[in-house]
Write an enzyme that holds these catalytic residues in place. Structure first.
Site, PDB file in Angstrom:
ATOM      1  N   ASP A  13       0.827  -1.203   0.000  1.00 16.95           N
ATOM      2  CA  ASP A  13       0.000   0.000   0.000  1.00 16.95           C
ATOM      3  C   ASP A  13       0.865   1.257   0.000  1.00 16.95           C
ATOM      4  O   ASP A  13       0.339   2.371  -0.057  1.00 16.95           O
ATOM      5  CB  ASP A  13      -0.994   0.001   1.156  1.00 16.95           C
ATOM      6  CG  ASP A  13      -0.343  -0.060   2.526  1.00 16.95           C
ATOM      7  OD1 ASP A  13       0.898  -0.119   2.602  1.00 16.95           O
ATOM      8  OD2 ASP A  13      -1.081  -0.061   3.532  1.00 16.95           O
ATOM      9  N   SER A  14       2.182   1.068   0.004  1.00 15.19           N
ATOM     10  CA  SER A  14       3.110   2.182  -0.247  1.00 15.19           C
ATOM     11  C   SER A  14       2.869   2.788  -1.618  1.00 15.19           C
ATOM     12  O   SER A  14       3.384   3.878  -1.915  1.00 15.19           O
ATOM     13  CB  SER A  14       4.555   1.704  -0.130  1.00 15.19           C
ATOM     14  OG  SER A  14       4.778   0.523  -0.886  1.00 15.19           O
ATOM     15  N   ASP A  59      -0.840  -6.221   0.005  1.00 13.69           N
ATOM     16  CA  ASP A  59      -1.231  -5.587   1.265  1.00 13.69           C
ATOM     17  C   ASP A  59      -2.743  -5.436   1.348  1.00 13.69           C
ATOM     18  O   ASP A  59      -3.390  -5.023   0.376  1.00 13.69           O
ATOM     19  CB  ASP A  59      -0.618  -4.188   1.369  1.00 13.69           C
ATOM     20  CG  ASP A  59       0.707  -4.171   2.097  1.00 13.69           C
ATOM     21  OD1 ASP A  59       0.993  -5.122   2.842  1.00 13.69           O
ATOM     22  OD2 ASP A  59       1.464  -3.191   1.915  1.00 13.69           O
ATOM     23  N   LYS A  95      -0.935  -9.442   3.130  1.00 11.82           N
ATOM     24  CA  LYS A  95      -0.129  -8.946   4.246  1.00 11.82           C
ATOM     25  C   LYS A  95      -0.935  -7.930   5.029  1.00 11.82           C
ATOM     26  O   LYS A  95      -1.678  -7.127   4.440  1.00 11.82           O
ATOM     27  CB  LYS A  95       1.177  -8.308   3.756  1.00 11.82           C
ATOM     28  CG  LYS A  95       2.096  -7.869   4.913  1.00 11.82           C
ATOM     29  CD  LYS A  95       3.443  -7.395   4.413  1.00 11.82           C
ATOM     30  CE  LYS A  95       3.399  -5.987   3.878  1.00 11.82           C
ATOM     31  NZ  LYS A  95       3.083  -4.972   4.932  1.00 11.82           N
ATOM     32  N   GLU A 103      -0.812  -5.427   8.919  1.00 12.89           N
ATOM     33  CA  GLU A 103       0.077  -4.845   9.917  1.00 12.89           C
ATOM     34  C   GLU A 103      -0.464  -5.025  11.327  1.00 12.89           C
ATOM     35  O   GLU A 103      -1.676  -4.974  11.557  1.00 12.89           O
ATOM     36  CB  GLU A 103       0.260  -3.343   9.647  1.00 12.89           C
ATOM     37  CG  GLU A 103       0.980  -3.032   8.355  1.00 12.89           C
ATOM     38  CD  GLU A 103       1.188  -1.540   8.132  1.00 12.89           C
ATOM     39  OE1 GLU A 103       1.677  -1.180   7.048  1.00 12.89           O
ATOM     40  OE2 GLU A 103       0.857  -0.736   9.041  1.00 12.89           O
ATOM     41  N   GLU A 124      10.066  -3.978  10.247  1.00 14.92           N
ATOM     42  CA  GLU A 124      10.412  -2.689   9.633  1.00 14.92           C
ATOM     43  C   GLU A 124      10.951  -1.708  10.664  1.00 14.92           C
ATOM     44  O   GLU A 124      10.329  -1.469  11.708  1.00 14.92           O
ATOM     45  CB  GLU A 124       9.201  -2.068   8.934  1.00 14.92           C
ATOM     46  CG  GLU A 124       9.524  -0.726   8.289  1.00 14.92           C
ATOM     47  CD  GLU A 124       8.450  -0.196   7.356  1.00 14.92           C
ATOM     48  OE1 GLU A 124       8.628   0.918   6.818  1.00 14.92           O
ATOM     49  OE2 GLU A 124       7.444  -0.893   7.157  1.00 14.92           O
TER      50      GLU A 124
END
EC number: 2.1.2.11
Length: 273
Positions: free
Chosen positions: A41-42, A80, A110, A112, A180
Site C-alpha cells: 500500500d506504499s 497488502d 499482508k 500490519e 520494519e
C-alpha cells in the site's frame, strides 16, 4: 518456477522481496529473479502521490495487483490489505482477503500489527487457506499513533512489544513476518526466536529475507537516500535528462528525423494538390 509457502518457509538462502505496482515493474522484478513481489500500500506514496498509505482503498490495491500479476505470473505475489479493510472484524477481513485472492491471483495477503483483533484475523484467514504475512515494528498505516515514521523497539517496552507481536503472529498462523525499522540486534533476536521467515526493511542483515521499495532501489526519486534503503541506480536522474534532451530536440526541430518518419510516393502526394 513459482515458490510455494512451504518452499519459502524452508528456504536455505536469504529471500529477496521487492515491491511492484504495475506491469513493467513486475516484469523487471520477475526477470531479475526475485523470490517474492509485494504490491504494497506504499503505492499511495510512491505512485498515487498521497502523503500516507491511509487513503489507499481495496479497489486501488486490486487494480494494481492485477497489473502486477500479469507482469509476473511466475513469482510469489503478496498483496497488502490496506487500512480499514481488516479492522472491522473477521467477517469483513475474510471477505476482503477473498476478493484480493480471487480478483488478482495473489498468493498471499499482508497486514500490519499484532493486536488481539489482528491476530484473530490472521488465524481465521490462515485456517481458511489464505496465507498471511505479518508486519511489526514501524507500521506505516498507523504511524501517527506510533509517533511518526520513526525507528521502533529502541526501549525495553517497545522492543518487548515488537518481539511478542512477532511471536504471536507466528502462533496465529502467519507464514512470514516483516520487521520494519527496528534495531538490528532486536531483529536478530526475533529471527532466532521465530520458525517462520522474517523479512527485514531497515532491520539489519540477520533477517531471513529483505524487501525494498522499487522506486527507492532504482533511485526514481530526488532527495536524500532513506536510511533503511539503498539506491542501486539513479533512474530518476536519467529519466529527467532523457526527457530534457527530447524537449530540446523537439524545440530545435531535430526530432523526429527521417528514421522516425513515414514516406509517401510522389505520385500519390501529387494527386492531393
Amino acid at each position: 518456477m513459482k515458490r510455494s509457502v512451504p518452499d519459502l518457509m524452508n528456504a536455505s538462502e536469504p529471500l529477496v522481496m521487492v515491491t511492484a505496482y504495475d506491469y513493467p515493474g513486475a516484469r523487471h522484478a520477475e526477470a531479475a529473479g526475485v523470490d517474492l513481489i509485494l504490491v504494497g500500500d506504499s503505492l499511495g506514496n510512491v505512485v498515487l502521490g498521497y502523503d500516507s498509505t491511509a487513503p489507499v482503498t481495496l479497489d486501488d490495491m486490486i487494480h494494481h495487483a492485477r497489473a502486477v500479476r500479469r507482469g509476473a505470473p511466475n513469482t510469489f505475489l503478496v498483496v497488502d490489505l490496506p487500512f480499514g479493510t481488516y479492522h472491522t472484524g473477521v467477517t469483513d477481513a475474510m471477505r476482503n482477503a477473498v476478493r484480493v485472492i480471487q480478483q488478482t491471483g495473489a498468493d498471499a495477503v499482508k497486514l500490519e500489527g499484532a493486536t488481539p483483533e489482528v491476530l484473530d484475523v490472521v488465524g481465521v484467514l490462515a485456517r481458511n487457506g489464505i496465507p498471511v504475512m505479518g508486519h511489526v515494528g514501524l507500521m506505516p498505516q498507523t504511524a501517527t499513533a506510533q509517533g511518526g515514521l520513526k525507528v521502533q523497539g529502541r526501549d525495553e517496552a517497545s522492543a518487548r512489544r515488537t518481539l511478542e507481536g512477532a511471536l504471536a503472529l507466528e502462533a496465529a498462523g502467519a507464514f512470514s513476518v516483516v520487521l520494519e525499522a527496528i534495531p538490528a540486534r532486536l531483529a536478530r533476536l526475533i529471527t532466532e526466536r521465530l520458525h517462520v521467515p522474517t523479512i527485514g526493511i531497515g532491520a539489519g542483515v540477520h533477517c531471513r529475507g529483505q524487501v525494498l521499495v522499487y522506486h527507492d532501489l532504482l533511485g526514481l526519486y530526488e532527495g536524500e537516500e532513506k536510511k533503511l534503503a539503498k539506491r542501486y541506480a539513479e533512474l530518476g536522474k536519467e529519466a529527467r535528462e532523457a526527457i530534457a534532451a527530447y524537449a530540446r530536440e523537439v524545440r530545435a526541430r531535430e526530432f523526429p528525423t527521417k528514421d522516425q518518419s513515414f514516406v509517401m510516393k510522389d505520385d500519390v502526394l501529387g494527386k492531393l494538390y
